[in-house]
Design a protein around this motif. Sequence first.
Motif, PDB file in Angstrom:
ATOM      1  N   GLN A 109       0.897  -1.197   0.085  1.00  0.00           N
ATOM      2  CA  GLN A 109       0.060  -0.039   0.123  1.00  0.00           C
ATOM      3  C   GLN A 109       0.822   1.442  -0.139  1.00  0.00           C
ATOM      4  O   GLN A 109       0.630   2.174  -0.670  1.00  0.00           O
ATOM      5  CB  GLN A 109      -1.134  -0.003   1.306  1.00  0.00           C
ATOM      6  N   ALA A 146       1.170   3.750  -3.028  1.00  0.00           N
ATOM      7  CA  ALA A 146       0.689   5.439  -2.760  1.00  0.00           C
ATOM      8  C   ALA A 146       1.909   6.125  -3.246  1.00  0.00           C
ATOM      9  O   ALA A 146       1.749   7.246  -3.871  1.00  0.00           O
ATOM     10  CB  ALA A 146       0.561   5.492  -1.500  1.00  0.00           C
ATOM     11  N   ALA A 147       3.072   5.836  -3.087  1.00  0.00           N
ATOM     12  CA  ALA A 147       4.492   6.813  -3.427  1.00  0.00           C
ATOM     13  C   ALA A 147       4.381   6.803  -4.775  1.00  0.00           C
ATOM     14  O   ALA A 147       4.758   7.867  -5.357  1.00  0.00           O
ATOM     15  CB  ALA A 147       5.590   5.994  -2.674  1.00  0.00           C
ATOM     16  N   VAL A 200       2.188   6.731  -7.190  1.00  0.00           N
ATOM     17  CA  VAL A 200       1.008   7.487  -7.344  1.00  0.00           C
ATOM     18  C   VAL A 200       1.353   8.981  -7.138  1.00  0.00           C
ATOM     19  O   VAL A 200       1.327  10.024  -7.937  1.00  0.00           O
ATOM     20  CB  VAL A 200      -0.613   7.094  -6.757  1.00  0.00           C
ATOM     21  N   ALA A 201       1.537   9.235  -5.978  1.00  0.00           N
ATOM     22  CA  ALA A 201       2.004  10.631  -5.495  1.00  0.00           C
ATOM     23  C   ALA A 201       3.229  11.118  -6.237  1.00  0.00           C
ATOM     24  O   ALA A 201       3.104  12.247  -6.807  1.00  0.00           O
ATOM     25  CB  ALA A 201       2.378  10.715  -4.128  1.00  0.00           C
ATOM     26  N   GLU A 202       3.922  10.196  -6.653  1.00  0.00           N
ATOM     27  CA  GLU A 202       5.055  10.707  -7.610  1.00  0.00           C
ATOM     28  C   GLU A 202       4.905  11.135  -8.925  1.00  0.00           C
ATOM     29  O   GLU A 202       5.326  12.102  -9.572  1.00  0.00           O
ATOM     30  CB  GLU A 202       6.404   9.682  -7.478  1.00  0.00           C
ATOM     31  N   ALA A 237       1.708  11.825 -10.198  1.00  0.00           N
ATOM     32  CA  ALA A 237       0.413  12.750 -10.192  1.00  0.00           C
ATOM     33  C   ALA A 237       0.802  14.207 -10.666  1.00  0.00           C
ATOM     34  O   ALA A 237       1.898  14.812 -10.263  1.00  0.00           O
ATOM     35  CB  ALA A 237      -0.118  12.747  -8.996  1.00  0.00           C
ATOM     36  N   PRO A 267       1.475  18.012 -11.052  1.00  0.00           N
ATOM     37  CA  PRO A 267       1.265  19.019  -9.879  1.00  0.00           C
ATOM     38  C   PRO A 267       0.150  19.724  -9.858  1.00  0.00           C
ATOM     39  O   PRO A 267      -0.369  19.998 -10.873  1.00  0.00           O
ATOM     40  CB  PRO A 267       2.607  19.576  -9.859  1.00  0.00           C
ATOM     41  N   ARG A 317      -5.996  13.488 -13.394  1.00  0.00           N
ATOM     42  CA  ARG A 317      -6.202  12.981 -12.190  1.00  0.00           C
ATOM     43  C   ARG A 317      -5.902  11.593 -11.683  1.00  0.00           C
ATOM     44  O   ARG A 317      -6.362  10.592 -12.399  1.00  0.00           O
ATOM     45  CB  ARG A 317      -7.816  13.591 -11.469  1.00  0.00           C
ATOM     46  N   SER A 366      -6.054   8.557  -8.821  1.00  0.00           N
ATOM     47  CA  SER A 366      -6.605   8.375  -7.666  1.00  0.00           C
ATOM     48  C   SER A 366      -6.207   6.758  -7.438  1.00  0.00           C
ATOM     49  O   SER A 366      -5.621   6.158  -8.256  1.00  0.00           O
ATOM     50  CB  SER A 366      -8.271   8.141  -7.753  1.00  0.00           C
ATOM     51  N   PHE A 367      -6.129   6.653  -6.045  1.00  0.00           N
ATOM     52  CA  PHE A 367      -5.615   5.355  -5.512  1.00  0.00           C
ATOM     53  C   PHE A 367      -6.454   4.581  -4.516  1.00  0.00           C
ATOM     54  O   PHE A 367      -6.795   5.459  -3.751  1.00  0.00           O
ATOM     55  CB  PHE A 367      -4.014   5.629  -5.177  1.00  0.00           C
ATOM     56  N   ARG A 409       3.711   1.476 -12.055  1.00  0.00           N
ATOM     57  CA  ARG A 409       4.508   2.978 -12.559  1.00  0.00           C
ATOM     58  C   ARG A 409       4.312   2.927 -13.913  1.00  0.00           C
ATOM     59  O   ARG A 409       4.248   3.949 -14.832  1.00  0.00           O
ATOM     60  CB  ARG A 409       5.691   2.742 -11.972  1.00  0.00           C
TER      61      ARG A 409
END
Length: 144
Positions: free
Chosen positions: A6, A10-11, A13-15, A17, A19, A25, A27-28, A54
């Motif tokens: 998880q 999440a990392a 997706v955050a990386e 996404a 800015p 968009r 989502s996760f 990724r």
Amino acid sequence: GDDSLQIALAAVVAELAPPGGRAPRLSFRCEGDVTPSAGNHAGGILHEVPFIVRESITNALRHAEAREIAVRAHVGDDRLDVRVDDDGRGLQGSIADLAAAGHFGVLGMRERARRLGGTLDIEPRAGGGVSVILRVPLPSGEEK
């Protein structure tokens, strides 16, 4: 520790996404989790699955002109399911041919899935876009 599927997903997706809330968009959602205590198989999952996700997101960002990309993971009793859905242009014949010929990293993604004893499918979505569906068996009878 920080080693869980998880957290790793999440990392990613955050990386990736864009800015400032710009499209597309991302989502996760993750139901359940896989940690290294789930036996030696987990190490491979924690390494390979985020890589596959990724690649899938990167493909959608680069080629699909998607507005929404959704990553969903579900850890069941004996199987891990991960989907990356986008609402982009979908698999035109040419993209499907390119993917079959090994572009877009698809062969590498499939090989990684196979190493985990799993499967990777790329399917057109009803409303347009593409679903990348990864299914990986989890060892039964081990702590999850």
